[in-house]
Scaffold this active site. Structure first.
Site, short mmCIF file in Angstrom:
data_model
loop_
_atom_site.label_atom_id
_atom_site.label_comp_id
_atom_site.label_asym_id
_atom_site.label_seq_id
_atom_site.Cartn_x
_atom_site.Cartn_y
_atom_site.Cartn_z
CG PHE A 97 -1.87 1.09 1.35
CD1 PHE A 97 -2.90 1.22 0.43
CD2 PHE A 97 -1.77 2.01 2.39
CE1 PHE A 97 -3.81 2.25 0.55
CE2 PHE A 97 -2.68 3.04 2.52
CZ PHE A 97 -3.70 3.16 1.59
CB SER A 165 2.23 -4.53 2.93
OG SER A 165 1.31 -3.85 3.75
CG MET A 166 -2.74 -3.63 1.45
SD MET A 166 -3.87 -2.36 0.85
CE MET A 166 -4.60 -1.82 2.39
CD1 TRP A 190 -2.89 -4.90 7.09
CD2 TRP A 190 -4.29 -4.98 5.36
NE1 TRP A 190 -4.03 -4.21 7.45
CE2 TRP A 190 -4.92 -4.25 6.39
CE3 TRP A 190 -4.99 -5.17 4.16
CZ2 TRP A 190 -6.20 -3.71 6.28
CZ3 TRP A 190 -6.26 -4.63 4.03
CH2 TRP A 190 -6.86 -3.91 5.08
CG ASP A 211 3.88 -6.05 10.65
OD1 ASP A 211 3.32 -4.95 10.80
OD2 ASP A 211 3.91 -6.65 9.56
CG HIS A 243 4.26 -3.69 7.76
ND1 HIS A 243 3.53 -4.84 7.58
CD2 HIS A 243 3.95 -2.87 6.71
CE1 HIS A 243 2.80 -4.73 6.49
NE2 HIS A 243 3.04 -3.55 5.94
#
Length: 294
Positions: A97, A165-166, A190, A211, A243
């Site tokens: 993201f 992540s995303m 995520w 994270d 993270h």
């Protein structure tokens, strides 16, 4: 999500059978030699070789303009320079993201130097959510195998996805949507969807113990626990990592990613030793897996 079948595992089973069966024709007849793995690439692995900044292959790079593709935002392709070893498996990787490929671009040459074609994508917008990123990863693989300038170097039956992540959540989405993939490697993933019981793609999840954005207790570990062991899975947790651990060179991540991709994209059993029983060092706070590998 819908329950899905498993293409690809039958191919691995056939390959294993071909590699282990010897046929005795009759008394005094020669015994047929076990077939070599046609996907095996590079020298026998060692931990020190995996920990090095580059693998055995020289790497070339080419850019992909967003104007020349549909379904994702362009990116960078990294590939072994040689054509002497035949075709290679391929991996599409998404950033997270608000991020660009440059944030995790060290992964491109690192993975390619071990015998893979890698496309690091830019997303259509930096705010794209995991489902969109998953669709874009698949679009990138389709571009890579069908239209790219390196398509002749790729075995289109040996493909994988990864992301941060995303983008990591997107790699789970892509693996759910395309079970013919050979591997998925979400990094600090995520996603609001916590249950991936339909996954059939061998999946390695790497999380950071500290994270605070996609905490392992609410993302990586529930994701891992929900994937059936029959899919083959592993979870690596990096000691005190935030993270953003994929945004700088991370040796434990590289060692485990390469091992997982070589084992499941290339069916290279020489790398099983790095997965089962798995790594153990002060940089690792947790490791779980579905070992033994079937």
């Amino acid at each position: 999500m819908h329950q899905r079948t498993v293409p690809g595992r039958a191919r691995r089973a056939l390959l294993t059978a071909a590699a282990t069966v010897a046929l005795v024709v009759g008394p005094g007849a020669a015994v047929a030699q076990a077939a070599d793995n046609p996907y095996e690439r590079g020298p026998a692995p060692t931990l020190s070789a995996l920990q090095a900044s580059r693998g055995p292959y020289a790497v070339s790079q080419t850019s992909v303009s967003s104007l020349s593709v549909t379904g994702f935002g362009g990116g960078e392709i990294y590939y072994p320079t040689t054509t002497a070893d035949g075709t290679f498996g391929a991996i599409a990787i998404s950033p997270g993201f608000t991020a660009y490929w440059s944030s995790i671009s060290w992964l491109g040459p690192r993975l390619a130097s071990h015998g893979f074609v890698v496309i690091g994508i830019e997303t259509n917008t930096t705010a794209d959510q995991p489902a969109s990123r998953g669709t874009q990863l698949l679009a990138a693989l389709d571009y890579l195998t069908q239209r790219s300038s390196v398509r002749s170097r790729i075995d289109a039956s040996r493909l994988a996805v990864a992301g941060h992540s995303m983008g990591g959540g997107g790699s789970l989405e892509a693996a759910s949507d395309r079970p013919s993939l050979q591997a998925a490697v979400p990094l600090a993933p995520w996603n609001t969807d916590k249950t991936w019981s339909e996954l059939r793609v061998p999946t390695l999840i790497i999380g950071g113990e500290s994270d605070s954005i996609a905490s392992v207790s609410s993302h990586s570990i529930p994701f891992y626990n929900s994937i059936p062991a029959s899919a083959e899975k592993a979870y690596l947790e990096l000691n005190n990592a935030s993270h953003f651990f994929p945004q700088s060179t991370n040796t434990p991540t590289a060692v485990q990613m390469v091992s997982w991709l070589k084992r499941f994209v290339d069916d290279d059993t020489r790398y099983t030793q790095f997965i089962c029983p798995g790594p153990s060092s002060t940089s690792i706070s947790d490791y779980r897996s579905s070992c033994p590998i079937g």
